[in-house]
Structures are given as C-alpha cells and as structure tokens.
Scaffold this motif. Structure first.
Motif, PDB file in Angstrom:
ATOM      1  N   ARG A  97     -69.512  18.795 -55.458  1.00 49.65           N
ATOM      2  CA  ARG A  97     -69.487  19.565 -56.708  1.00 49.65           C
ATOM      3  C   ARG A  97     -68.660  20.834 -56.540  1.00 49.65           C
ATOM      4  O   ARG A  97     -67.883  21.191 -57.420  1.00 49.65           O
ATOM      5  CB  ARG A  97     -70.902  19.924 -57.168  1.00 49.65           C
ATOM      6  CG  ARG A  97     -71.628  18.784 -57.818  1.00 49.65           C
ATOM      7  CD  ARG A  97     -72.805  19.238 -58.650  1.00 49.65           C
ATOM      8  NE  ARG A  97     -73.739  20.104 -57.959  1.00 49.65           N
ATOM      9  CZ  ARG A  97     -74.778  19.689 -57.235  1.00 49.65           C
ATOM     10  NH1 ARG A  97     -75.007  18.398 -57.099  1.00 49.65           N
ATOM     11  NH2 ARG A  97     -75.589  20.556 -56.682  1.00 49.65           N
TER      12      ARG A  97
ATOM     13  N   PRO B  81     -68.295  13.088 -61.653  1.00 48.15           N
ATOM     14  CA  PRO B  81     -68.556  14.094 -62.690  1.00 48.15           C
ATOM     15  C   PRO B  81     -70.057  14.348 -62.827  1.00 48.15           C
ATOM     16  O   PRO B  81     -70.872  13.447 -62.607  1.00 48.15           O
ATOM     17  CB  PRO B  81     -68.009  13.457 -63.968  1.00 48.15           C
ATOM     18  CG  PRO B  81     -67.111  12.365 -63.525  1.00 48.15           C
ATOM     19  CD  PRO B  81     -67.617  11.915 -62.189  1.00 48.15           C
TER      20      PRO B  81
ATOM     21  N   THR C 191     -65.029  19.831 -56.342  1.00 52.08           N
ATOM     22  CA  THR C 191     -64.673  18.930 -57.462  1.00 52.08           C
ATOM     23  C   THR C 191     -64.056  17.616 -56.976  1.00 52.08           C
ATOM     24  O   THR C 191     -63.123  17.114 -57.579  1.00 52.08           O
ATOM     25  CB  THR C 191     -63.749  19.622 -58.497  1.00 52.08           C
ATOM     26  OG1 THR C 191     -62.505  19.960 -57.882  1.00 52.08           O
ATOM     27  CG2 THR C 191     -64.397  20.850 -59.091  1.00 52.08           C
ATOM     28  N   THR C 192     -64.582  17.062 -55.892  1.00 48.98           N
ATOM     29  CA  THR C 192     -64.091  15.783 -55.385  1.00 48.98           C
ATOM     30  C   THR C 192     -65.070  14.643 -55.640  1.00 48.98           C
ATOM     31  O   THR C 192     -64.711  13.490 -55.432  1.00 48.98           O
ATOM     32  CB  THR C 192     -63.829  15.872 -53.865  1.00 48.98           C
ATOM     33  OG1 THR C 192     -65.041  16.259 -53.215  1.00 48.98           O
ATOM     34  CG2 THR C 192     -62.731  16.855 -53.546  1.00 48.98           C
TER      35      THR C 192
END
Length: 64
Positions: free
Chosen positions: A32, A39, A35-36
């Motif tokens: 998180r 979602p 951002t890998t």
C-alpha cells in the motif's frame, strides 16, 4: 437475480486478503505504501479490498 445482488461487491479485510494470497499482512502494508499491491479502499481508518480488484490485479501480475 435482482440488481442489488448483482451490484454487491465483496470486500476483504487485510487479514483475509493476506490469508488468501498467503503473504504476511506486513507485505500488504508495504505494498500500500509503495502502491505496488492490489487497489484498496479506505472507509475511515479501515482498509478493505474489493475481491474483483484483487483478482484483476493478480491476473495482471501473472508470469508465463
């Protein structure tokens, strides 16, 4: 089947997703931050993952 049932997403907690993917919860936290990972949604301070988003993300990361 009524439209309410068709539109009802399934949300997973961090713990549930970690168990599903067989990764430590800390890995999800790291993903998180960078951002890998898949979602996610935030409801106040609660993080949730939509199963459909997770499945799409997993398919995009398939090798071979």
């Amino acid at each position: 089947m009524d439209t309410t049932t068709q539109l009802r997403p399934t949300f997973l907690t961090q713990r549930e997703l970690a168990e599903l993917l067989r990764v430590p919860e800390r890995t999800l936290e790291d993903w998180r931050l960078t951002t890998t990972g898949p979602p996610f949604l935030k409801f106040g301070r609660h993080v949730r993952y939509d199963v459909e988003d997770v499945l799409t993300w997993a398919r995009e990361h398939r090798h071979g």
